[in-house]
Every structure is written in structure tokens, then in C-alpha cells.
Design a protein around this motif. Sequence first.
Motif, PDB file in Angstrom:
ATOM      1  N   HIS A 104      26.846   7.080  -9.891  1.00 32.77           N
ATOM      2  CA  HIS A 104      25.583   7.240  -9.543  1.00 32.77           C
ATOM      3  C   HIS A 104      25.082   8.121 -10.276  1.00 32.77           C
ATOM      4  N   GLY A 105      25.397   8.719 -11.230  1.00 33.39           N
ATOM      5  CA  GLY A 105      24.869   9.551 -12.335  1.00 33.39           C
ATOM      6  C   GLY A 105      24.473  11.143 -11.705  1.00 33.39           C
TER       7      GLY A 105
ATOM      8  N   TRP B 123      26.036   1.914 -18.156  1.00 37.03           N
ATOM      9  CA  TRP B 123      25.759   0.617 -17.398  1.00 37.03           C
ATOM     10  C   TRP B 123      25.171  -0.294 -18.364  1.00 37.03           C
TER      11      TRP B 123
ATOM     12  N   PRO C 164      19.673  -0.384 -18.983  1.00 37.39           N
ATOM     13  CA  PRO C 164      19.172   1.231 -19.521  1.00 37.39           C
ATOM     14  C   PRO C 164      19.418   2.164 -18.160  1.00 37.39           C
ATOM     15  N   ASP C 165      19.907   3.069 -18.559  1.00 34.18           N
ATOM     16  CA  ASP C 165      19.967   4.260 -17.616  1.00 34.18           C
ATOM     17  C   ASP C 165      19.275   4.342 -16.415  1.00 34.18           C
ATOM     18  N   GLU C 166      17.671   4.342 -16.809  1.00 33.70           N
ATOM     19  CA  GLU C 166      16.811   4.486 -15.771  1.00 33.70           C
ATOM     20  C   GLU C 166      16.700   3.462 -14.947  1.00 33.70           C
ATOM     21  N   GLN C 167      16.742   2.092 -15.403  1.00 35.20           N
ATOM     22  CA  GLN C 167      16.805   1.017 -14.596  1.00 35.20           C
ATOM     23  C   GLN C 167      18.062   0.948 -13.777  1.00 35.20           C
TER      24      GLN C 167
ATOM     25  N   ARG D 130      19.529   3.592 -12.468  1.00 34.52           N
ATOM     26  CA  ARG D 130      19.251   4.394 -11.376  1.00 34.52           C
ATOM     27  C   ARG D 130      18.261   3.876 -10.344  1.00 34.52           C
ATOM     28  N   GLN D 131      17.268   3.401 -10.753  1.00 29.46           N
ATOM     29  CA  GLN D 131      16.152   2.851  -9.955  1.00 29.46           C
ATOM     30  C   GLN D 131      16.760   1.612  -9.066  1.00 29.46           C
TER      31      GLN D 131
ATOM     32  N   GLN E 167      19.684   1.576  -7.566  1.00 34.06           N
ATOM     33  CA  GLN E 167      21.109   2.084  -6.970  1.00 34.06           C
ATOM     34  C   GLN E 167      20.420   2.951  -5.737  1.00 34.06           C
TER      35      GLN E 167
END
Length: 238
Positions: free
Chosen positions: A54-55, A66, A69-72, A74-75, A77
Motif C-alpha cells: 500500500h506504500g 505497480w 504510475p505510483d500516484e495512480q 495509490r489513488q 487503493q
Amino acid sequence: MVDPQMSAQLVDVVVKRRGKTVLGPVNLDLGAARFTIVIGPNGAGKTTLLKVLHGVERVSSGTVQWSVPDEQARQAQAYVFQSPIMLRRSVRQNLAYPLELLGTGKDETAHRVATWARNIGLEDMLDTPAPRLSGGEKQKLALGRALIRQPKVLFLDEPCANLDGRSTREIEALLTVATKAGTRIVMTTHNIGQAMRLSETVIFLLNGAVHESGPASEFFNAPCTPEAQAFLKGDIVE
């Protein structure tokens, strides 16, 4: 269908705390399975693995990648802790909160809050302060609050720990519906029966390392290692 893009790869991931290795090295491909169960004895690193994915857990070495992209990632999850965190607000306000953060319109928010309150069986308690709920009700509220924003991946840490059979059954039903709607679930549990009922794939952790992983049917019917065999029989595994 689960989004095939939402997969993850862990390469040589190690987590250390105060010089002690609590997880790793882990090499793992989290593929397109709809329901992955993480099992293992206490202290095996199950919660740490979820937090790494989950970071929210810093890795000491290695990479978590993942396929978006990381930001995508996270959004897309959501995470529900073993002890659900309740906002000191009503059930209605707890459900609405994640939608407000996303900028969802008031009418859409009201509709989705009413729908999810019904889904989790709390439609008659919308104005009840969340801290007053029972343990099972809090867990269902936490689950509804996570699912209301329609995440692609949901991490659950022992969501049914200390709950009675009825509450456990209700939560399992919600999770089954969620996977059918397209949410991938990665969940820890100590309940072998629950793991057998829900899992499509299994990750067996022991001493901070992935000891076995693969299809649930293969793991439960023919575990490869003596440690996994002993764990499934209920023996103490160290």
C-alpha cells in the motif's frame, strides 16, 4: 473483471526496524487474482507486507513496482486496519468523507451513502455517532467507507478478528460482492476456514519471508513444505 493493469511486483524487498529484519527479502508477483489471502503465524510479517504494498511502510531495500504510475496506484487503493479507525462523526458523515475528498457532488454523495448504508446493514443508524457502534458494526462501516469510492485494490488486515459468526458471515458476503464488482482484495487472516472459503490465491509467510504462494486449491490440498502442512493442521510453526 479485475483491471489487468493493477498488478504489482516486489523485488528483493526488505524491511528492517532497529536493525532487525521483519520482512524479506521478498520476491513476489501479485497478479490478477481477485482474492488473495495472506496467512502465517503471528510475527510472520503479514501486516508489514500489506503496508509495503500500500506504500505506507518504508522499505529498507528493494523495489515495489505497480504496473501503473505510483500516484495512480495509490489513488486506486484502500486499506482497512484490524482495529477500524472511526471519525468522531455520524455513520453518514463517515461514509461521505472519502467522497468529499474526491470532490463528489452532494446529490451523488447522498445517493451512494444511502446505498452503502443499506449494503452494510446500517441504514437505520445513519445519524448514530460511529464511536458508539459495536465492534462488528464498526468493521462493516470501515469496510463500507473503503468500498464506497470503488477502489481497484482493497487491503484488509484481519477484518474479522474478534467478531462473532454472524458479523463474519456478513463481512464475507460484502467482500464476495466487492470482488464480483471488480475490486481486487488482498487480506490477512488467521482463520484457515475463512481463507479456504474466500481465497483464489494464497501467500504463506513464515519468519518474514514468502514460504509458499500459488493457487488456493493447490495450497490447501497439497502444501509443498512441512511448515505449511504443520500450519494448516494447527501446529505451532516457528
